[in-house]
Design a protein around this motif. Structure first.
Motif, PDB file in Angstrom:
ATOM      1  N   TYR A  42      19.520  -9.861   6.338  1.00  0.00           N
ATOM      2  CA  TYR A  42      20.131  -9.676   7.855  1.00  0.00           C
ATOM      3  C   TYR A  42      21.139 -10.792   8.089  1.00  0.00           C
ATOM      4  CZ  TYR A  42      16.708  -6.017   9.039  1.00  0.00           C
ATOM      5  OH  TYR A  42      16.179  -4.904   8.905  1.00  0.00           O
ATOM      6  N   TYR A  43      22.334 -10.594   8.731  1.00  0.00           N
ATOM      7  CA  TYR A  43      23.189 -11.604   9.218  1.00  0.00           C
ATOM      8  C   TYR A  43      22.191 -12.090  10.376  1.00  0.00           C
ATOM      9  CZ  TYR A  43      27.046 -10.224   6.424  1.00  0.00           C
ATOM     10  OH  TYR A  43      27.605  -9.692   5.331  1.00  0.00           O
ATOM     11  N   GLN A  49      22.655  -7.698   5.819  1.00  0.00           N
ATOM     12  CA  GLN A  49      23.865  -8.320   4.944  1.00  0.00           C
ATOM     13  C   GLN A  49      23.435  -7.759   3.530  1.00  0.00           C
ATOM     14  OE1 GLN A  49      22.557 -11.075   2.829  1.00  0.00           O
ATOM     15  NE2 GLN A  49      24.703 -11.298   1.959  1.00  0.00           N
ATOM     16  N   HIS A  50      22.275  -7.438   3.273  1.00  0.00           N
ATOM     17  CA  HIS A  50      21.927  -6.931   1.839  1.00  0.00           C
ATOM     18  C   HIS A  50      21.051  -5.971   1.931  1.00  0.00           C
ATOM     19  CE1 HIS A  50      19.477  -7.098  -1.878  1.00  0.00           C
ATOM     20  NE2 HIS A  50      20.529  -7.049  -2.507  1.00  0.00           N
ATOM     21  N   ASN A  63      27.316  -5.803  -2.114  1.00  0.00           N
ATOM     22  CA  ASN A  63      26.255  -5.447  -1.245  1.00  0.00           C
ATOM     23  C   ASN A  63      26.202  -4.314  -0.382  1.00  0.00           C
ATOM     24  OD1 ASN A  63      25.036  -7.953  -1.878  1.00  0.00           O
ATOM     25  ND2 ASN A  63      25.117  -9.139   0.197  1.00  0.00           N
ATOM     26  N   THR A  66      26.512  -3.308   4.412  1.00  0.00           N
ATOM     27  CA  THR A  66      26.817  -4.258   5.130  1.00  0.00           C
ATOM     28  C   THR A  66      27.323  -3.934   6.644  1.00  0.00           C
ATOM     29  OG1 THR A  66      28.940  -4.922   4.434  1.00  0.00           O
ATOM     30  CG2 THR A  66      27.274  -5.896   3.227  1.00  0.00           C
ATOM     31  N   ASN A  67      26.668  -4.987   7.666  1.00  0.00           N
ATOM     32  CA  ASN A  67      26.828  -4.712   8.969  1.00  0.00           C
ATOM     33  C   ASN A  67      26.393  -3.559   9.510  1.00  0.00           C
ATOM     34  OD1 ASN A  67      28.514  -7.120   9.188  1.00  0.00           O
ATOM     35  ND2 ASN A  67      30.062  -5.994   8.043  1.00  0.00           N
ATOM     36  N   GLU A  79      19.184   2.278   3.803  1.00  0.00           N
ATOM     37  CA  GLU A  79      18.853   0.860   3.727  1.00  0.00           C
ATOM     38  C   GLU A  79      17.288   0.869   4.154  1.00  0.00           C
ATOM     39  OE1 GLU A  79      18.367   2.686   7.603  1.00  0.00           O
ATOM     40  OE2 GLU A  79      20.023   3.017   6.101  1.00  0.00           O
ATOM     41  N   THR A  89      20.472  -9.060  -4.759  1.00  0.00           N
ATOM     42  CA  THR A  89      21.098 -10.376  -4.602  1.00  0.00           C
ATOM     43  C   THR A  89      20.136 -11.610  -5.107  1.00  0.00           C
ATOM     44  OG1 THR A  89      22.012 -11.957  -2.940  1.00  0.00           O
ATOM     45  CG2 THR A  89      20.486 -10.634  -2.293  1.00  0.00           C
ATOM     46  N   GLU A 142      24.484 -16.421   5.700  1.00  0.00           N
ATOM     47  CA  GLU A 142      25.118 -16.590   4.528  1.00  0.00           C
ATOM     48  C   GLU A 142      26.167 -17.671   4.250  1.00  0.00           C
ATOM     49  OE1 GLU A 142      27.206 -13.270   1.698  1.00  0.00           O
ATOM     50  OE2 GLU A 142      27.718 -13.023   3.765  1.00  0.00           O
ATOM     51  N   ASP A 189      31.602  -0.496   1.187  1.00  0.00           N
ATOM     52  CA  ASP A 189      30.064  -0.725   0.698  1.00  0.00           C
ATOM     53  C   ASP A 189      29.145   0.134   1.506  1.00  0.00           C
ATOM     54  OD1 ASP A 189      30.065  -1.833   3.012  1.00  0.00           O
ATOM     55  OD2 ASP A 189      29.858  -3.885   2.313  1.00  0.00           O
ATOM     56  N   GLN A 190      29.894   1.334   2.259  1.00  0.00           N
ATOM     57  CA  GLN A 190      29.126   2.033   3.389  1.00  0.00           C
ATOM     58  C   GLN A 190      28.684   3.233   2.940  1.00  0.00           C
ATOM     59  OE1 GLN A 190      28.548   0.696   6.504  1.00  0.00           O
ATOM     60  NE2 GLN A 190      29.174  -1.120   5.178  1.00  0.00           N
TER      61      GLN A 190
END
Length: 202
Positions: A42-43, A49-50, A63, A66-67, A79, A89, A142, A189-190
Motif C-alpha cells: 500500500y501507499y 501500490q502493488h 502493478n 494501483t490506487n 486484489e 514486485t 515508494e 492497470d485497472q
C-alpha cells in the motif's frame, strides 16, 4: 553469501502490517512448483501500490489495480485473491535460494526498473509458478529513499532498461500475459473491460 534455504527481498522503504508474514509466504515458497511469492503493498494513504504485476500493461509491465482504496473490491475482488501471476514486485519477494541458483540471479543490467519482472519471467520459463498473496501486507513508501526519475541521467538509464526489457522479452509481450484476460484493456492497470462495439442488423 546467502547460506539459508530461503531468501526475502525487501525494500528499505517498507513497513510491515501483517505479523505472520513469514509463515504465510513460506507456506507457498516451500512448494516445489512455486518459484516466488509476492505480497500486497500500500501507499501511505492505504491505497494499493502493488497487487501483482501484469506484463504487457502500457506496452511494458505495470502493478495491477494501483490506487484502489483499502477494503474496496476492484475487478472481481482480484486484489484480495491469492492467485498465480506472471510477476510480482521485488519490493517484497520471497523465494528459495535454489531458485536463484537455477535461473541465474537478477540481471544487474536492470539497475532499477524491470529487474523483478525479468527475474519472475525467468522463473516462469522453468515452469514454476509466481504467486501473489493478499494475506501479507506492507506499506511501501515508494521511491522514498531512491527518488524519482527526475534527472536526464536517470531518464536515460530508464530508457536503456526499457530497451533491454523489449530485447529480452519481446516474444512474451507479443503472445500476451497468460494470467491477464484478453478482454481487458492494456492501456491502464485497472483491469478495465475493453469497449465492445456491437453492429446491430435487422
Amino acid at each position: 553469501n546467502c547460506t539459508g534455504d530461503y531468501v526475502i527481498q525487501l525494500n528499505n522503504d517498507t513497513e510491515l502490517l501483517t505479523p505472520n508474514w513469514l509463515q504465510e509466504m513460506l507456506g507457498f515458497a516451500q512448494r516445489e512448483d512455486v518459484g516466488a511469492v509476492g505480497a500486497r503493498l500500500y501507499y501511505e494513504d492505504k491505497s494499493i501500490q502493488h497487487a501483482g504485476i501484469g506484463v504487457g500493461i502500457c506496452n511494458l509491465a505495470a502493478n495491477l489495480l494501483t490506487n484502489t482504496p483499502k477494503n474496496f473490491h476492484a475487478y472481481f475482488g482480484r486484489e484480495c485473491l491469492t492467485q498465480d501471476l506472471s510477476a510480482v514486485t521485488g519490493a517484497c519477494l520471497f523465494s528459495r535460494r535454489s531458485i536463484y541458483e537455477e535461473v541465474g540471479y537478477m540481471d544487474e543490467e536492470f539497475k532499477v526498473a524491470f529487474n523483478d519482472v525479468d527475474f519472475c519471467l525467468k522463473i516462469r520459463e522453468t515452469g514454476k509458478l509466481i504467486i501473489y498473496t493478499p494475506y501479507v501486507e506492507f506499506l511501501h513508501y515508494e521511491s522514498k529513499s531512491r527518488g524519482y526519475e527526475d534527472t536526464v541521467e536517470k531518464q536515460q538509464r530508464f530508457k536503456g532498461e526499457i530497451d533491454r526489457f523489449y530485447s529480452k522479452w519481446q516474444g512474451f509481450l507479443d503472445k500476451g500475459d497468460p494470467y491477464y484476460n484478453i478482454n481487458l484493456r492494456l492501456d491502464n492497470d485497472q483491469c478495465a473491460i475493453k469497449e465492445c462495439k456491437v453492429d446491430y442488423k435487422d
